[in-house]
Design a protein around this motif. Structure first.
Motif, PDB file in Angstrom:
ATOM      1  N   MET A  94      11.499  53.635 -10.405  1.00 55.82           N
ATOM      2  CA  MET A  94      11.922  54.285  -9.301  1.00 55.82           C
ATOM      3  C   MET A  94      13.189  54.335  -9.086  1.00 55.82           C
ATOM      4  N   SER A  95      13.598  55.484  -8.230  1.00 54.82           N
ATOM      5  CA  SER A  95      15.085  55.750  -8.050  1.00 54.82           C
ATOM      6  C   SER A  95      15.721  54.534  -6.992  1.00 54.82           C
ATOM      7  N   VAL A  96      16.958  54.428  -6.868  1.00 58.44           N
ATOM      8  CA  VAL A  96      17.729  53.798  -6.093  1.00 58.44           C
ATOM      9  C   VAL A  96      17.154  53.875  -4.682  1.00 58.44           C
ATOM     10  N   MET A  97      16.929  55.254  -4.038  1.00 62.15           N
ATOM     11  CA  MET A  97      16.536  55.712  -2.918  1.00 62.15           C
ATOM     12  C   MET A  97      15.263  55.131  -2.440  1.00 62.15           C
ATOM     13  N   GLU A  98      14.139  55.141  -3.448  1.00 60.19           N
ATOM     14  CA  GLU A  98      12.892  54.814  -3.548  1.00 60.19           C
ATOM     15  C   GLU A  98      12.787  53.319  -3.309  1.00 60.19           C
ATOM     16  N   VAL A  99      13.579  52.543  -4.026  1.00 59.72           N
ATOM     17  CA  VAL A  99      13.671  51.182  -4.066  1.00 59.72           C
ATOM     18  C   VAL A  99      13.799  50.695  -2.653  1.00 59.72           C
ATOM     19  N   VAL A 100      15.085  51.221  -2.043  1.00 59.62           N
ATOM     20  CA  VAL A 100      15.401  50.740  -0.726  1.00 59.62           C
ATOM     21  C   VAL A 100      14.223  51.140   0.281  1.00 59.62           C
ATOM     22  N   MET A 101      13.673  52.466   0.227  1.00 61.54           N
ATOM     23  CA  MET A 101      12.520  52.913   1.138  1.00 61.54           C
ATOM     24  C   MET A 101      11.427  51.934   0.897  1.00 61.54           C
ATOM     25  N   LYS A 144      22.035  57.691  -5.799  1.00 61.00           N
ATOM     26  CA  LYS A 144      20.695  57.431  -4.959  1.00 61.00           C
ATOM     27  C   LYS A 144      19.558  57.897  -5.614  1.00 61.00           C
ATOM     28  N   ASP A 145      19.931  59.091  -6.840  1.00 60.11           N
ATOM     29  CA  ASP A 145      18.444  59.360  -7.431  1.00 60.11           C
ATOM     30  C   ASP A 145      18.650  59.167  -8.848  1.00 60.11           C
ATOM     31  N   LEU A 146      19.295  58.025  -9.221  1.00 57.41           N
ATOM     32  CA  LEU A 146      19.196  57.555 -10.525  1.00 57.41           C
ATOM     33  C   LEU A 146      17.976  56.463 -10.664  1.00 57.41           C
ATOM     34  N   PRO A 147      17.623  56.313 -11.657  1.00 57.97           N
ATOM     35  CA  PRO A 147      16.473  55.109 -11.731  1.00 57.97           C
ATOM     36  C   PRO A 147      17.417  53.919 -11.573  1.00 57.97           C
ATOM     37  N   ALA A 148      16.686  52.775 -10.632  1.00 64.00           N
ATOM     38  CA  ALA A 148      17.411  51.798 -10.281  1.00 64.00           C
ATOM     39  C   ALA A 148      17.797  50.910 -11.240  1.00 64.00           C
ATOM     40  N   ALA A 149      16.928  50.793 -12.364  1.00 68.86           N
ATOM     41  CA  ALA A 149      16.959  49.865 -13.485  1.00 68.86           C
ATOM     42  C   ALA A 149      18.366  50.650 -14.236  1.00 68.86           C
ATOM     43  N   LYS A 157      23.311  44.405  -7.413  1.00 72.61           N
ATOM     44  CA  LYS A 157      23.539  43.538  -6.422  1.00 72.61           C
ATOM     45  C   LYS A 157      23.771  44.208  -4.799  1.00 72.61           C
ATOM     46  N   LEU A 158      24.487  45.083  -5.187  1.00 69.04           N
ATOM     47  CA  LEU A 158      24.715  45.993  -3.842  1.00 69.04           C
ATOM     48  C   LEU A 158      23.280  46.710  -3.467  1.00 69.04           C
ATOM     49  N   LEU A 159      22.437  47.008  -4.415  1.00 73.25           N
ATOM     50  CA  LEU A 159      21.290  47.492  -4.006  1.00 73.25           C
ATOM     51  C   LEU A 159      20.432  46.511  -3.319  1.00 73.25           C
ATOM     52  N   GLY A 160      20.378  45.309  -3.924  1.00 71.67           N
ATOM     53  CA  GLY A 160      19.716  44.215  -3.293  1.00 71.67           C
ATOM     54  C   GLY A 160      19.984  43.924  -1.973  1.00 71.67           C
ATOM     55  N   ILE A 161      21.422  43.948  -1.716  1.00 73.54           N
ATOM     56  CA  ILE A 161      21.650  43.720  -0.229  1.00 73.54           C
ATOM     57  C   ILE A 161      21.195  44.745   0.646  1.00 73.54           C
ATOM     58  N   ALA A 162      20.978  46.165   0.005  1.00 76.25           N
ATOM     59  CA  ALA A 162      20.578  47.203   0.912  1.00 76.25           C
ATOM     60  C   ALA A 162      19.196  47.121   1.148  1.00 76.25           C
ATOM     61  N   CYS A 163      18.324  46.664   0.134  1.00 70.15           N
ATOM     62  CA  CYS A 163      17.153  46.174   0.328  1.00 70.15           C
ATOM     63  C   CYS A 163      16.915  45.103   1.409  1.00 70.15           C
ATOM     64  N   ALA A 164      17.709  44.242   1.471  1.00 68.63           N
ATOM     65  CA  ALA A 164      17.555  43.108   2.356  1.00 68.63           C
ATOM     66  C   ALA A 164      17.646  43.594   3.655  1.00 68.63           C
ATOM     67  N   LEU A 165      18.683  44.553   3.727  1.00 69.23           N
ATOM     68  CA  LEU A 165      18.947  44.690   5.234  1.00 69.23           C
ATOM     69  C   LEU A 165      18.003  45.829   5.858  1.00 69.23           C
ATOM     70  N   MET A 166      17.218  46.438   5.024  1.00 72.40           N
ATOM     71  CA  MET A 166      16.121  47.333   5.581  1.00 72.40           C
ATOM     72  C   MET A 166      15.342  46.644   6.565  1.00 72.40           C
ATOM     73  N   GLY A 167      15.088  45.262   6.583  1.00 71.66           N
ATOM     74  CA  GLY A 167      14.315  44.617   7.529  1.00 71.66           C
ATOM     75  C   GLY A 167      15.090  43.986   8.668  1.00 71.66           C
ATOM     76  N   ASN A 168      16.235  44.645   8.715  1.00 69.29           N
ATOM     77  CA  ASN A 168      17.059  44.171  10.099  1.00 69.29           C
ATOM     78  C   ASN A 168      16.887  42.682  10.294  1.00 69.29           C
ATOM     79  N   PRO A 169      17.485  41.948   9.183  1.00 69.67           N
ATOM     80  CA  PRO A 169      17.285  40.537   9.438  1.00 69.67           C
ATOM     81  C   PRO A 169      18.535  39.845  10.242  1.00 69.67           C
TER      82      PRO A 169
END
Ligand SMILES: Nc1ncnc2c1ncn2[C@@H]1O[C@H](COP(=O)(O)OP(=O)(O)O)[C@@H](O)[C@H]1O
Ligand SMILES: [Mg+2]
Length: 259
Positions: A94-101, A144-149, A157-169
Protein backbone atom coordinates in the motif's frame (compact mmCIF):
# COMPACT_ATOMS: atom_id res chain seq x y z
CA UNK A 1 -10.29 19.86 36.55
CA UNK A 2 -11.96 17.50 34.13
CA UNK A 3 -10.44 14.07 33.81
CA UNK A 4 -10.59 12.81 30.26
CA UNK A 5 -8.97 9.48 31.12
CA UNK A 6 -9.00 7.81 34.52
CA UNK A 7 -6.83 4.75 35.10
CA UNK A 8 -7.42 3.19 38.53
CA UNK A 9 -5.60 0.19 40.02
CA UNK A 10 -4.70 -1.38 36.67
CA UNK A 11 -2.65 -4.58 36.92
CA UNK A 12 -1.27 -6.93 34.30
CA UNK A 13 0.92 -10.03 34.50
CA UNK A 14 2.35 -12.15 31.70
CA UNK A 15 2.82 -15.59 33.23
CA UNK A 16 4.70 -14.97 36.46
CA UNK A 17 5.93 -11.56 35.30
CA UNK A 18 3.93 -8.83 37.07
CA UNK A 19 4.33 -6.03 34.52
CA UNK A 20 1.81 -3.50 35.90
CA UNK A 21 0.96 -3.31 39.60
CA UNK A 22 -2.09 -1.26 40.52
CA UNK A 23 -1.32 1.67 38.22
CA UNK A 24 -3.46 4.77 38.80
CA UNK A 25 -3.29 8.14 37.04
CA UNK A 26 -5.47 10.62 35.16
CA UNK A 27 -5.15 12.60 31.98
CA UNK A 28 -6.66 16.05 32.34
CA UNK A 29 -8.54 17.42 29.35
CA UNK A 30 -6.18 19.42 27.14
CA UNK A 31 -2.92 18.42 28.81
CA UNK A 32 0.23 16.84 27.39
CA UNK A 33 1.24 14.17 29.88
CA UNK A 34 4.66 12.49 29.63
CA UNK A 35 5.02 8.81 30.52
CA UNK A 36 8.59 7.99 31.51
CA UNK A 37 10.45 5.01 32.90
CA UNK A 38 13.41 2.77 32.12
CA UNK A 39 13.17 0.09 29.45
CA UNK A 40 10.98 -2.79 30.55
CA UNK A 41 9.14 -0.75 33.20
CA UNK A 42 5.77 -1.40 31.52
CA UNK A 43 5.13 1.79 29.51
CA UNK A 44 4.09 0.13 26.25
CA UNK A 45 2.04 -2.45 28.14
CA UNK A 46 0.18 0.39 29.85
CA UNK A 47 -0.66 1.94 26.46
CA UNK A 48 -1.73 -1.50 25.26
CA UNK A 49 -4.17 -1.91 28.14
CA UNK A 50 -5.69 1.56 27.60
CA UNK A 51 -6.10 0.99 23.86
CA UNK A 52 -7.56 -2.50 24.27
CA UNK A 53 -4.67 -4.42 22.72
CA UNK A 54 -4.05 -6.12 26.07
CA UNK A 55 -6.74 -6.89 28.61
CA UNK A 56 -5.85 -5.80 32.17
CA UNK A 57 -6.15 -8.41 34.92
CA UNK A 58 -7.74 -5.90 37.25
CA UNK A 59 -8.58 -2.24 37.75
CA UNK A 60 -10.71 0.19 35.79
CA UNK A 61 -10.15 2.51 32.85
CA UNK A 62 -12.66 5.28 32.21
CA UNK A 63 -12.69 7.59 29.20
CA UNK A 64 -15.06 10.54 29.11
CA UNK A 65 -16.92 8.89 31.98
CA UNK A 66 -17.30 5.59 30.10
CA UNK A 67 -15.71 2.32 31.28
CA UNK A 68 -13.48 0.96 28.49
CA UNK A 69 -11.27 -1.69 30.13
CA UNK A 70 -13.34 -4.54 28.68
CA UNK A 71 -14.04 -2.99 25.28
CA UNK A 72 -12.52 -4.31 22.04
CA UNK A 73 -9.78 -2.13 20.58
CA UNK A 74 -11.82 -1.01 17.54
CA UNK A 75 -14.61 0.19 19.86
CA UNK A 76 -12.09 2.07 21.99
CA UNK A 77 -10.88 3.89 18.86
CA UNK A 78 -14.47 4.90 18.18
CA UNK A 79 -14.77 6.43 21.65
CA UNK A 80 -11.95 8.82 20.68
CA UNK A 81 -8.65 7.25 21.77
CA UNK A 82 -5.94 6.78 19.14
CA UNK A 83 -2.40 5.51 19.49
CA UNK A 84 0.83 4.91 17.66
CA UNK A 85 3.29 2.04 18.05
CA UNK A 86 6.88 1.99 19.23
CA UNK A 87 7.94 0.00 16.15
CA UNK A 88 5.36 0.60 13.42
CA UNK A 89 4.96 -2.11 10.79
CA UNK A 90 3.58 -0.97 7.44
CA UNK A 91 1.96 -3.04 4.68
CA UNK A 92 4.22 -3.90 1.72
CA UNK A 93 1.78 -3.17 -1.06
CA UNK A 94 0.00 0.00 0.00
CA UNK A 95 1.15 3.52 -0.71
CA UNK A 96 1.52 6.04 2.09
CA UNK A 97 -1.70 7.76 0.95
CA UNK A 98 -3.59 4.45 0.85
CA UNK A 99 -2.46 3.59 4.37
CA UNK A 100 -3.75 6.91 5.73
CA UNK A 101 -7.04 6.52 3.84
CA UNK A 102 -7.46 2.99 5.22
CA UNK A 103 -7.10 4.41 8.73
CA UNK A 104 -10.25 6.52 8.23
CA UNK A 105 -12.88 5.01 10.49
CA UNK A 106 -15.85 5.89 8.32
CA UNK A 107 -17.38 3.18 6.19
CA UNK A 108 -17.74 4.82 2.82
CA UNK A 109 -16.32 2.10 0.62
CA UNK A 110 -18.24 -1.02 -0.20
CA UNK A 111 -21.88 -0.50 0.67
CA UNK A 112 -22.16 3.12 -0.34
CA UNK A 113 -20.18 2.33 -3.47
CA UNK A 114 -22.60 -0.46 -4.40
CA UNK A 115 -25.56 1.74 -3.80
CA UNK A 116 -23.89 4.61 -5.62
CA UNK A 117 -24.73 6.91 -2.76
CA UNK A 118 -23.61 10.50 -3.11
CA UNK A 119 -23.13 10.72 0.67
CA UNK A 120 -20.54 7.92 0.45
CA UNK A 121 -18.64 9.73 -2.29
CA UNK A 122 -18.77 12.94 -0.30
CA UNK A 123 -17.39 11.20 2.80
CA UNK A 124 -14.60 9.71 0.71
CA UNK A 125 -13.75 13.12 -0.75
CA UNK A 126 -13.67 14.56 2.76
CA UNK A 127 -11.41 11.75 3.97
CA UNK A 128 -9.08 12.33 1.01
CA UNK A 129 -8.86 16.02 1.83
CA UNK A 130 -8.20 15.21 5.49
CA UNK A 131 -5.56 12.60 4.57
CA UNK A 132 -3.77 15.09 2.29
CA UNK A 133 -3.85 17.73 5.01
CA UNK A 134 -2.39 15.30 7.58
CA UNK A 135 0.34 14.12 5.21
CA UNK A 136 1.21 17.76 4.68
CA UNK A 137 1.28 18.48 8.42
CA UNK A 138 3.52 15.47 9.01
CA UNK A 139 5.83 16.33 6.11
CA UNK A 140 4.97 13.22 4.12
CA UNK A 141 3.44 14.77 1.00
CA UNK A 142 6.48 14.13 -1.15
CA UNK A 143 6.46 10.41 -0.32
CA UNK A 144 2.68 9.92 -0.49
CA UNK A 145 2.83 7.62 -3.54
CA UNK A 146 5.71 5.44 -2.29
CA UNK A 147 5.05 2.06 -0.70
CA UNK A 148 4.59 2.66 3.05
CA UNK A 149 7.00 -0.18 3.84
CA UNK A 150 9.79 1.70 2.01
CA UNK A 151 9.77 4.66 4.43
CA UNK A 152 12.50 5.24 6.99
CA UNK A 153 11.80 4.31 10.62
CA UNK A 154 11.20 7.96 11.48
CA UNK A 155 8.84 8.52 8.55
CA UNK A 156 6.87 5.43 9.57
CA UNK A 157 6.40 7.03 12.98
CA UNK A 158 5.06 10.18 11.35
CA UNK A 159 2.77 8.06 9.17
CA UNK A 160 1.56 6.29 12.30
CA UNK A 161 0.59 9.68 13.75
CA UNK A 162 -1.22 10.65 10.53
CA UNK A 163 -3.19 7.39 10.70
CA UNK A 164 -4.05 7.93 14.36
CA UNK A 165 -5.35 11.41 13.58
CA UNK A 166 -7.69 10.23 10.81
CA UNK A 167 -10.24 9.27 13.45
CA UNK A 168 -10.20 12.78 15.00
CA UNK A 169 -9.30 11.47 18.46
CA UNK A 170 -9.80 13.38 21.71
CA UNK A 171 -6.79 11.56 23.21
CA UNK A 172 -3.70 10.66 21.23
CA UNK A 173 -1.21 8.25 22.82
CA UNK A 174 2.28 8.17 21.29
CA UNK A 175 4.84 5.43 21.99
CA UNK A 176 8.31 6.97 21.66
CA UNK A 177 7.47 9.30 18.76
CA UNK A 178 10.98 10.82 18.59
CA UNK A 179 13.01 7.59 18.43
CA UNK A 180 14.45 7.18 14.94
CA UNK A 181 13.09 10.50 13.69
CA UNK A 182 15.70 12.58 11.86
CA UNK A 183 16.97 15.47 14.06
CA UNK A 184 15.79 18.01 11.46
CA UNK A 185 12.25 16.64 11.71
CA UNK A 186 12.15 16.54 15.49
CA UNK A 187 11.53 20.24 16.04
CA UNK A 188 8.79 20.14 13.42
CA UNK A 189 7.23 17.17 15.18
CA UNK A 190 7.28 19.05 18.50
CA UNK A 191 5.58 22.03 16.82
CA UNK A 192 3.00 19.73 15.23
CA UNK A 193 2.15 18.18 18.58
CA UNK A 194 1.85 21.63 20.19
CA UNK A 195 -0.55 22.63 17.42
CA UNK A 196 -2.63 19.49 17.97
CA UNK A 197 -2.76 20.28 21.66
CA UNK A 198 -3.90 23.82 20.90
CA UNK A 199 -6.67 22.33 18.78
CA UNK A 200 -7.93 20.56 21.91
CA UNK A 201 -6.39 17.08 21.54
CA UNK A 202 -5.00 15.65 24.79
CA UNK A 203 -1.72 13.76 24.54
CA UNK A 204 -0.17 10.93 26.51
CA UNK A 205 3.42 10.54 25.31
CA UNK A 206 6.03 7.89 26.11
CA UNK A 207 9.38 9.54 25.48
CA UNK A 208 13.00 9.38 26.62
CA UNK A 209 14.12 12.59 24.95
CA UNK A 210 14.35 15.12 27.81
CA UNK A 211 14.37 18.12 25.49
CA UNK A 212 11.08 16.90 24.09
CA UNK A 213 9.64 16.26 27.58
CA UNK A 214 10.76 19.68 28.86
CA UNK A 215 9.42 21.53 25.85
CA UNK A 216 6.13 19.74 25.49
CA UNK A 217 4.83 18.23 28.71
CA UNK A 218 3.08 20.05 31.51
CA UNK A 219 3.33 17.00 33.77
CA UNK A 220 5.06 13.62 33.82
CA UNK A 221 4.37 10.29 35.42
CA UNK A 222 7.19 7.82 35.95
CA UNK A 223 6.86 4.04 35.90
CA UNK A 224 9.37 1.82 37.67
CA UNK A 225 8.89 -1.95 37.52
CA UNK A 226 5.19 -1.54 36.83
CA UNK A 227 4.46 1.01 39.53
CA UNK A 228 3.98 4.77 39.29
CA UNK A 229 6.74 6.29 41.42
CA UNK A 230 6.32 9.97 40.53
CA UNK A 231 3.90 12.51 39.13
CA UNK A 232 5.53 15.91 38.74
CA UNK A 233 6.50 18.74 36.41
CA UNK A 234 9.40 17.98 34.01
CA UNK A 235 11.69 20.44 35.84
CA UNK A 236 11.14 18.52 39.08
CA UNK A 237 12.27 15.16 37.67
CA UNK A 238 16.00 15.68 38.24
CA UNK A 239 15.50 16.28 41.97
CA UNK A 240 13.05 13.48 42.54
CA UNK A 241 14.87 10.70 44.40
CA UNK A 242 12.40 8.00 43.35
CA UNK A 243 12.86 8.97 39.71
CA UNK A 244 16.65 8.86 40.04
CA UNK A 245 16.43 5.50 41.83
CA UNK A 246 14.27 4.13 39.00
CA UNK A 247 16.95 4.91 36.43
CA UNK A 248 19.97 4.15 38.60
CA UNK A 249 22.07 1.24 37.45
CA UNK A 250 19.94 0.60 34.35
CA UNK A 251 21.66 0.15 31.02
CA UNK A 252 19.39 2.77 29.45
CA UNK A 253 19.79 5.52 32.01
CA UNK A 254 18.63 8.14 29.53
CA UNK A 255 17.24 10.43 32.20
CA UNK A 256 20.66 10.65 33.87
CA UNK A 257 22.26 11.82 30.68
CA UNK A 258 20.09 14.89 30.87
CA UNK A 259 20.45 15.70 34.58
N1 LIG B 1 2.78 -9.78 25.11
C1 LIG B 1 3.69 -9.99 26.07
N2 LIG B 1 3.93 -11.23 26.54
C2 LIG B 1 4.82 -11.45 27.52
N3 LIG B 1 5.54 -10.48 28.12
C3 LIG B 1 5.35 -9.22 27.70
C4 LIG B 1 4.42 -8.91 26.67
N4 LIG B 1 4.43 -7.56 26.47
C5 LIG B 1 5.33 -7.08 27.35
N5 LIG B 1 5.88 -8.07 28.09
C6 LIG B 1 6.90 -7.90 29.15
O1 LIG B 1 6.50 -6.80 29.95
C7 LIG B 1 7.62 -6.09 30.43
C8 LIG B 1 7.43 -4.62 30.13
O2 LIG B 1 7.51 -4.42 28.74
P1 LIG B 1 7.09 -3.05 28.05
O3 LIG B 1 5.72 -2.69 28.47
O4 LIG B 1 7.34 -3.22 26.60
O5 LIG B 1 8.14 -2.03 28.69
P2 LIG B 1 8.60 -0.59 28.22
O6 LIG B 1 7.69 -0.13 27.13
O7 LIG B 1 8.55 0.27 29.44
O8 LIG B 1 10.02 -0.74 27.75
C9 LIG B 1 8.84 -6.71 29.78
O9 LIG B 1 9.41 -7.59 30.75
C10 LIG B 1 8.25 -7.47 28.63
O10 LIG B 1 9.04 -8.59 28.32
MG1 LIG C 1 8.04 0.38 25.16
Amino acid sequence: MTHLLEVAGVSKAFGGNQVLSSVSFNVVKGEILGLLGPNGSGKSTLLNTISGFTRPDGGSITFNGRPIARMASHRIIQTGIARTFQLPVMPEKMSVMEVVMAAGTRQHGLINGLLGLASGRKAEQEDKARASELLDTLLLTKVKDLPAAALSGGQKKLLGIACALMGNPALLMLDEPMAGVHPQLRQELVETLVRLSQQGISLLVIEHDMHFINTLCQRCIVLDRGQIVASCRPDELAENQQVLDAYLGRSTATLQEAV
